[in-house]
Structure formats: structure tokens, C-alpha cells
Design an enzyme around this catalytic site. Sequence first.
Site, PDB file in Angstrom:
ATOM      1  N   LYS A 140       0.747  -1.162   0.056  1.00  0.00           N
ATOM      2  CA  LYS A 140       0.007   0.079   0.049  1.00  0.00           C
ATOM      3  C   LYS A 140       0.965   1.331   0.025  1.00  0.00           C
ATOM      4  CE  LYS A 140      -3.974   2.135   2.494  1.00  0.00           C
ATOM      5  NZ  LYS A 140      -4.824   2.060   3.723  1.00  0.00           N
ATOM      6  N   SER A 198      -9.502   2.438   2.633  1.00  0.00           N
ATOM      7  CA  SER A 198      -8.634   3.081   1.970  1.00  0.00           C
ATOM      8  C   SER A 198      -7.526   2.066   1.047  1.00  0.00           C
ATOM      9  CB  SER A 198      -7.760   4.148   2.934  1.00  0.00           C
ATOM     10  OG  SER A 198      -7.113   3.350   3.807  1.00  0.00           O
ATOM     11  N   SER A 207     -10.515  -0.044   6.835  1.00  0.00           N
ATOM     12  CA  SER A 207      -9.762  -0.113   5.524  1.00  0.00           C
ATOM     13  C   SER A 207      -9.109  -1.216   5.042  1.00  0.00           C
ATOM     14  CB  SER A 207      -8.759   1.250   5.476  1.00  0.00           C
ATOM     15  OG  SER A 207      -9.418   2.353   5.695  1.00  0.00           O
TER      16      SER A 207
END
Length: 412
Positions: A62, A131, A155
Site C-alpha cells: 500500500k 482506503s 480500510s
Amino acid sequence: MLSLIELRTRIEAGRLTPRQAVAEAQAAIAERDPGLGAIVCSDPDPVVPGEGPLAGIAVGIKDIIDTAHLPTQMGSSIYAGWRPRADAAIVSRLKALGAVPLAKTATTAFAGLDPARTVNPHDPAHTPGGSSSGTAAAVAAGMLPLALGTQTGGSVIRPAAFCGVAAIKPSFRLLPMVGVKTFSWALDTLGLFGASIPDIARALALIADRPEIDASGEGSRSPRIGLCLQGFAGEADADAAEALSRAARAAEAAGAVVTDLTLPEPFARAWEVHPLIQDFEARQALAWEYATHRDTLPPVLGAQLDRAQALTAAQYDDARRSAHRARRQLKDVFSEFDAILTYSTTGRAPRGLGSTGDPRFNRLWTLMGVPCVNLPVPGDGLPLGVQVIARFGGDGQALAVAGLIATALARS
């Protein structure tokens, strides 16, 4: 999807080399990502170790997690092209195990609520969640066998459910957060996404250096499960309710004892104060970005930080006390149950790309710091998932119960 365990089995049997396994991931990215927007950048000529328990496993990172060999851009133009000098601790650990941090996956700006450019692999008209948008989509699209996300509210669990992949938000601080952009230091937790429950169990056991996490066949075959609707968080839609009911029936068919669980008032209060704790800390964690680049921040995050300026330390301290009371009471809950079964999301991935979905069924458990597993529930249409939760430190238990239900669902 690419299975970590299947790839490692082929490598160990000599039917596949680590370099060939990584090349498979590279080819899948080249073929599938142009229509998804899950990958921010990737290493065109990665170093591929020949040895190690994760040799040949390409990993998505990420894009709020530092990598020295690839930019870390936080989903924001403020950090366009920024290259850290060092890897995050979690990236160093992956490399030590032989894994290849191949690509940076798309994130919402600073892991907030403003959507990233990624679309849902099952239907590009729908959100992949956030996210950890690119992380979930990359695994679901079969581009990567393992990928890292983070969770501050929902998330990890929410995008995993929307994209139909297995994922775990481990116990708080089981995995190191050094080198990961902070949003809320009391909440931020690294998570893993994979093709199946056994895949993420194997990966977490190796990364955390805790072999017992992967002892999925050694847990109780008659776990006591609390079926929790989280009424204080509102209602889920009919599809989510049916998925939860199916999972509960499958658990019972596998020998589990499933009992309705209504959480007492301290948990409703903890659920209420999660955003206050999150935003008070975000105001400090993103103080430089807010002070010097307020006009560059995306609209939802900018407004969120505007409101956070009015929060007081007294409010924050009171919220922390509420969270602490609920954590103490959760120990009593887990004296009666081995796991909790609840919603992962309010329903299927919403149509449109203007939102990443609602984290209402995730945020209490993030605040409690306990391990949470998204278990995909098979069916037609866009994916649905349910959430399996265990006591703090019971990551292996959460995965074992999720695996038990997954096997029963596959048989039903």
C-alpha cells in the site's frame, strides 16, 4: 486469484521457479491493471531471491508504506515522486523471507475517505472500497498473491469484502508500523490480503514469526461463536443479513455453537468515540500537510481536518477512557465466546466511485485492537463478506474459526 500456498507448493516441488512465479504476477499486472488502476508503480527488474519461505511471492505494498526502491506517494500530489531512504520494517521483513515487494498499490489520500482512482474488479461501476483500494483490487484481479493494507476504521475489512478476498486486520501492533504514514497512532494497523483464509494464515504466521497462527487444524472443532448484529451501528441491508445468516448456519453445520450476542452499552459508547480519537490524532499526524498544503488536500480529508482543529485534549482523554472501559469488558465477552461473527460491511460495494463505503461495522473492532478476518461468502453478484473476530492476541483463533466456516460454506 493467485494462491500463495499453491505457488509455494509448485516452487517446492520444482515445477516453478521463484523468478517464474514473479513473472506471472508481472504479466498479470500488465494485462489487467490498465482497466483497474490498482497499481501505482511496479519494479520492472525486481531482485528475486531463490530461497526463503516466501521466495517467489510477489507482494503489493500500500502506497503509504515506505519502500526504498519505489516511490511512496501517499495517494497525494504533495508527495509525488517522493523516495524514502529506507524500507518500512514490514517491507524489510518480507524481503528477509524471500518475498518480492513488486508493486505499490493505490491508496486514498493519506488513507482517508476520499476515493482513489481504483475500480472494483467485479464491476468497474462500483467502488473497491478504501482506503486499501488498490491492495484489495490487485488481489481480487489475480495480479498478486499477497498484498499489504492498513486499517484505521475499516480500510482492510471493507475493501476485502467489496472485492471478495480474504483479509486479516491482526491484533494491534502484531506487525510493525515503523515506516508507515501515520493517520492515528492508537488505531492504525497493518493488514494482509490474499486469495483464501489458509493463504493469509500462512503469510501472517511467517511475517510475525509466530508459527502457531497457522495451526488452523489444531483449534477447537466446536467453537463458541457469538452472532453480533452491532445494533448501535445501524442496520445492514438484506443481502448482508442473508450472508451473515448463511455463515452462521455453516458454522453450526461444522459443529460450532452459535449464540446471539448483544453487546452492552460501553461498546456503543466506544463505537461513538472512535471518530473523535481518530481525528484528534490525525490533526497532529497530518499537521505539516494541513499547515503547508491545505488547498491541496482532497475535500473530505480537508474538511475532516478543519473540524478536528476544534477538538480538545479533554474530549480526547474522555474518549480514550471510554475505549479502555470497553476493552476491559471485552475480556468478559471472550470468556464466554471463542469468536464473534458479525458484518464486514453494510452490503455489497456501492455503485459509483464517489465513496469508498461505510466503515460502521468495522470501527469498534479497530478501536478494540482485536484481530478481524474478512471471510468471503460465495454467491451470485458482487461479493459479500462476513467478519470473524477473536480476543486480543487470538489471531490464530480468528483464522481457524474463519477457516472452519469457509470450508463449511464451500460444502453447502
